[in-house]
Scaffold this active site. Structure first.
Site, PDB file in Angstrom:
ATOM      1  N   GLY A  61      -4.004  34.656  -6.240  1.00  0.00           N
ATOM      2  CA  GLY A  61      -3.418  35.196  -7.457  1.00  0.00           C
ATOM      3  C   GLY A  61      -4.057  34.635  -8.718  1.00  0.00           C
ATOM      4  N   SER A 112      -0.978  37.980  -4.476  1.00  0.00           N
ATOM      5  CA  SER A 112      -1.386  36.792  -3.732  1.00  0.00           C
ATOM      6  C   SER A 112      -0.747  36.861  -2.354  1.00  0.00           C
ATOM      7  CB  SER A 112      -0.910  35.541  -4.471  1.00  0.00           C
ATOM      8  OG  SER A 112      -1.153  34.406  -3.691  1.00  0.00           O
ATOM      9  N   CYS A 129       3.894  25.309  -9.376  1.00  0.00           N
ATOM     10  CA  CYS A 129       2.543  25.104  -9.905  1.00  0.00           C
ATOM     11  C   CYS A 129       2.554  23.990 -10.949  1.00  0.00           C
ATOM     12  CB  CYS A 129       2.032  26.379 -10.559  1.00  0.00           C
ATOM     13  SG  CYS A 129       2.341  27.845  -9.590  1.00  0.00           S
TER      14      CYS A 129
HETATM   15  N1  PLP Z   1       1.062  34.400 -10.633  1.00  0.00           N
HETATM   16  C1  PLP Z   1       2.329  34.111 -10.331  1.00  0.00           C
HETATM   17  C2  PLP Z   1       3.434  34.865 -10.988  1.00  0.00           C
HETATM   18  C3  PLP Z   1       2.630  33.102  -9.401  1.00  0.00           C
HETATM   19  O1  PLP Z   1       3.887  32.815  -9.113  1.00  0.00           O
HETATM   20  C4  PLP Z   1       1.555  32.394  -8.809  1.00  0.00           C
HETATM   21  C5  PLP Z   1       1.811  31.259  -7.880  1.00  0.00           C
HETATM   22  O2  PLP Z   1       2.750  30.518  -8.023  1.00  0.00           O
HETATM   23  C6  PLP Z   1       0.238  32.762  -9.137  1.00  0.00           C
HETATM   24  C7  PLP Z   1       0.025  33.762 -10.055  1.00  0.00           C
HETATM   25  C8  PLP Z   1      -0.951  32.071  -8.532  1.00  0.00           C
HETATM   26  O3  PLP Z   1      -1.197  32.558  -7.228  1.00  0.00           O
HETATM   27  P1  PLP Z   1      -2.083  31.691  -6.214  1.00  0.00           P
HETATM   28  O4  PLP Z   1      -1.200  30.591  -5.713  1.00  0.00           O
HETATM   29  O5  PLP Z   1      -2.454  32.645  -5.111  1.00  0.00           O
HETATM   30  O6  PLP Z   1      -3.276  31.219  -6.954  1.00  0.00           O
END
Ligand code: PLP
Length: 384
Positions: free
Chosen positions: A70, A201, A326
């Site tokens: 993602g 993702s 994150c």
């Molecule tokens: N966008 C959103 C809304 C997310 O919740 C996340 C992950 O927590 C991401 C992007 C990032 O995805 P990835 O973990 O595959 O890099």
């Protein structure tokens, strides 16, 4: 056994999806770009996965680009679409919202700092929903991209893409949406809403980690982030992760086939959990009660420290999150909680349910929560 209620952070790999991936990890080792028979086996599997993702989203397979997740999809869309538009002399203005994932917010910040773009960041209303009129009012003649997430990862609020998308299409402005949390949990109408680019993702819908999707409509020019062998129609160079892509396709098909029933099941479970959480004195809901993802209960808890409460639940075998995984480790409130004006003097916990969540899980978590809150408050709140 741990009660896992952190599906917004990641979801378990579905056993059927793992079984589909296994041959490409064990013996079908071909490079999908190789012309010989070994390569063609892997290529066929990748193209099947592409069809599965396309069918799940109502787009054509040619519009599906596989990425490394993602974060990469968001970067590729935001930076790549903005760069391509600037090269074409169409402008340098980008609009986004204050509650986007950092993958979007940091990308627009970088466009502004290093590439002289102008960025307008629209704040959400206190309920965590961005007002469509206010968002559209930020669009100018030189706006080349609007990036608005379909659903927020922390508080689960759904954004009005059904209103914003068609209006932007009428004005010839590309809409990118981060649908990482929304896919399979909320309606997504790529065609009807005029979405130009969309990020997914796989690990958020019971697929493997490290694989993502960027849907790029045919009429949306993009400058690739990566230079290399020109795979994925030149949009994403790099040898294709055949096993991961097979898993992504399988998980997308599973998600699309079961979404209608899953949404009903998850909403009932979530309402049961939220009812119990909100029944504890001094607990309130973060974000709109109605415009939200069916698996999300995000609450504010008076008189408790967030990390202390999370750790107390962890000790009781219940896995939840404070805000966004994150960003865990950060002591200050997340940018999302700050943007909705959430009080800083209380704990903010996110419970997110998934495919394997049961009635028992929800009841166990609710009981553990009530117990942990009481014990923490009796001990002074657990503040550091
Ligand atoms: N966008 C959103 C809304 C997310 O919740 C996340 C992950 O927590 C991401 C992007 C990032 O995805 P990835 O973990 O595959 O890099």
């Amino acid at each position: 056994m741990t009660v896992y209620l952190d599906h917004a952070a990641t979801t378990p790999l579905d056993p059927g999806v793992l079984a589909a991936m296994r041959p490409y990890l064990e013996h079908e080792h071909g490079n999908p770009s190789s012309l010989h028979a070994v390569g063609r086996v892997a290529r066929a599997a990748v193209e099947h996965a592409r069809e599965q993702v396309a069918a799940a989203l109502g787009v054509t397979p040619l519009e599906v680009v596989f990425t490394g997740g993602g974060t990469e999809s968001d970067n590729a869309a935001v930076k790549g679409i903005a760069w391509a538009a600037r090269e074409a002399g169409r402008g340098r203005h980008v609009v986004t919202t204050a509650i986007e994932h950092p993958a979007v917010l940091e990308s627009v910040r970088w466009l502004a700092q290093s590439h002289a773009f102008e960025v307008t960041v629209v704040a959400p209303e206190p309920d965590g929903v961005v007002d469509a009129e206010r968002l559209l009012a930020a669009v100018r003649a030189d706006t080349v991209l609007v990036s608005v997430m379909a659903a927020n990862n922390e508080i689960g609020t759904l954004q009005p893409l059904d209103v914003v998308g068609p209006a932007l299409r009428d004005r010839g402005v590309v809409l990118h949406t981060d649908a990482v949390q929304a896919f399979g949990r909320a309606p997504l109408d790529v065609d009807g809403w005029g979405i130009g680019a969309l990020s997914l993702s796989a690990h958020k819908f019971n697929g493997p980690k490290g694989v993502g999707v960027l849907v790029l409509r045919r009429d949306v020019p993009v400058q690739p982030l990566l230079s290399g062998g020109g795979q994925e129609r030149g949009v994403r160079s790099g040898t294709l992760n055949a096993a991961g892509i097979v898993g992504c396709g399988g998980a997308a098909a599973l998600t699309a086939a079961t979404a209608a029933d899953e949404v009903v099941r998850l909403r009932a479970l979530r309402d049961r959990l939220a009812g119990a959480l909100l029944g504890v004195d001094g607990v309130t809901l973060n974000g709109s009660a109605t415009r939200r993802l069916p698996h999300n209960a995000a609450v504010a808890v008076a008189g408790c420290d967030g990390e202390a409460l999370l750790l107390a639940l962890d000790a009781a075998g219940v896995a939840v999150s404070t805000g966004s995984a994150c960003q865990s480790g950060a002591a200050e409130p997340s940018h999302v909680l700050t943007a909705i004006g959430a009080p800083t003097d209380r704990a903010h916990l996110r419970f997110t349910l998934g495919r394997t969540t049961t009635d028992d899980d929800v009841d166990t978590a609710a009981a553990a929560f009530a117990d942990a809150v009481k014990r923490l408050r009796d001990a002074g709140g657990g503040y550091a």
